[in-house]
Design an enzyme around this catalytic site. Structure first.
Site, PDB file in Angstrom:
ATOM      1  N   TYR A  30     -10.166  -1.071  12.156  1.00  0.00           N
ATOM      2  CA  TYR A  30      -8.957  -0.331  11.775  1.00  0.00           C
ATOM      3  C   TYR A  30      -7.726  -1.199  12.044  1.00  0.00           C
ATOM      4  CZ  TYR A  30      -5.997   3.954  11.738  1.00  0.00           C
ATOM      5  OH  TYR A  30      -5.086   4.934  11.479  1.00  0.00           O
TER       6      TYR A  30
ATOM      7  N   TYR B  12      -5.978   2.929   2.862  1.00  0.00           N
ATOM      8  CA  TYR B  12      -5.800   3.513   4.192  1.00  0.00           C
ATOM      9  C   TYR B  12      -6.190   4.979   4.152  1.00  0.00           C
ATOM     10  CZ  TYR B  12      -3.520   4.742   8.621  1.00  0.00           C
ATOM     11  OH  TYR B  12      -3.246   5.182   9.883  1.00  0.00           O
TER      12      TYR B  12
END
Length: 383
Positions: free
Chosen positions: A281, A332
């Site tokens: 991430y 995202y």
């Protein structure tokens, strides 16, 4: 994991479909990938306060029964791996047989995630920050990253290598929002500062879309024709006073994996040396530096030597990173798209295949609390 699916990914606010419809698109795509009838689903798991109510999804899909629904609490995108763990735990406990884990976002419908405009009152962490002009996530997390860089002599080039690797991989991925938009060292260096040490390209995108995976028990997974990815281990949480709202936690320059990474490897019964590819991430590249160090891939003082573009790209790199483009260049979905790419690596179907792909690590939400992580493996390793 027997199935993965996703909607088309859009720039934030550009989806023509509602958030609920995007969720259904991703779930149905995952069912098709698995070769499973959607009516076999009996559980759902999500994170980051996903707005799509499982009972409504169950009604839309015509499920005969709904048995388990879980939501990972707190941490924003730090819950992307924990949501998978929660779904797997439901199956292991006998609360469900077939669980969909998903995340859906349509910011044109509900507003941009994490916005600070229109805030009339402040409380908690914001009460310590906003009076001094620290309004946004880049500002908050820049302080943690800068502390780590100062303590360990980490140069800007290490952050740049992470961004370049994500954009490099996105150029081979037609699903990526930044497909056809390569990034060079010069373009990175000349891009505007958002909050030092973060340039524009150190910061994640904001997108619309949805992604989903389908979980069944390991015994049942063998009955499906496609290659399944098996969960070796998962962990979530954070260390001592990580969530101290005045920003005075004892381990301030940290990605919050100091206690979580050891738990993951202990559960899996392996170490970082067994990992062939990582999907981390990227809220901001500085968090990736800290997270990789806290998972043991290098000592903090060795970050500059390890984090080079050559080391981070597939297929030739020492540790291929974010092989679909990650949060910076693919999409995202609060990190959930990283789980799908880890499954592709295990299957051998990634656009940027790592040569050592039988164990894939997913890292969720560096610098938030709680964070989570996940180790996926091939059937051969999992047996």
């Amino acid at each position: 994991m027997i199935g993965i699916g996703e909607s088309q990914y859009y720039r934030h606010g550009k989806s023509p479909d509602s958030e609920f419809k995007l969720a259904l698109q991703a779930i149905l795509a995952a069912c098709k990938d698995a070769g499973i009838d959607p009516r076999e689903i009996d559980g759902f798991s999500s994170f980051s306060d996903d707005r799509n109510d499982p009972s409504r999804i169950a009604a839309a899909l015509g499920l005969p029964r709904l048995r388990a629904t879980t939501m990972q609490w707190g941490g924003g995108g730090g819950g992307c791996c924990a949501a998978v763990a929660n779904g797997a735990a439901s199956i292991q406990a006998g609360l469900a047989d077939c669980v969909v884990v998903f995340r859906s976002l349509a910011q044109g419908q509900f507003g941009r995630f994490g916005r600070t405009s229109g805030v009339d009152t402040i409380s908690g962490e914001k009460a310590y920050l906003m009076p001094y002009g620290v309004l946004t996530p880049p500002q908050r997390f820049a302080m943690r990253a800068r502390r780590f860089m100062h303590d360990h002599g980490v140069r800007q080039e290490a952050l740049r290598a992470i961004a370049l690797a994500s954009y490099h991989h996105a150029q081979s991925n037609p699903r990526a929002v930044m497909y056809g938009k390569p990034l060079s060292e010069e373009k990175y260096d000349q891009s505007r500062w958002i909050a030092e040490p973060f340039h524009l390209f150190d910061c994640c995108m904001e997108n619309d879309g949805a992604a989903a995976v389908i979980l069944v028990s390991a015994e049942r997974a063998k009955d499906f024709p496609g290659k399944a990815a098996y969960i070796l281990g998962a962990a979530a949480g954070s260390g001592y006073r990580t969530g101290a709202i005045p920003h005075n936690s004892p381990l301030y320059g940290s990605a919050s994996f100091d206690t979580v990474a050891p738990d993951l490897f202990k559960m899996a019964g392996i170490s970082h040396t067994d990992v062939g590819v990582v999907q981390s991430y990227e809220n901001f590249t500085g968090g990736v530096v800290m997270a990789l160090a806290e998972h043991g891939f290098f000592k903090p003082d060795e970050a500059n030597e390890f984090l080079t573009l050559e080391n981070l790209i597939a297929p030739s790199g020492k540790l291929p990173l974010n092989t679909s483009g990650g949060n910076l260049a693919e999409c995202y979905m609060h990190g959930f798209e990283l789980v799908l790419e880890a499954v592709r690596q295990i299957r051998g179907t990634s656009c940027n295949q790592a040569p050592k792909n039988d164990v894939a690590l997913v890292i969720g939400g560096p610098m938030v609390t709680p964070v989570s992580n996940l180790l996926l493996a091939s059937q051969e390793v999992a047996q």
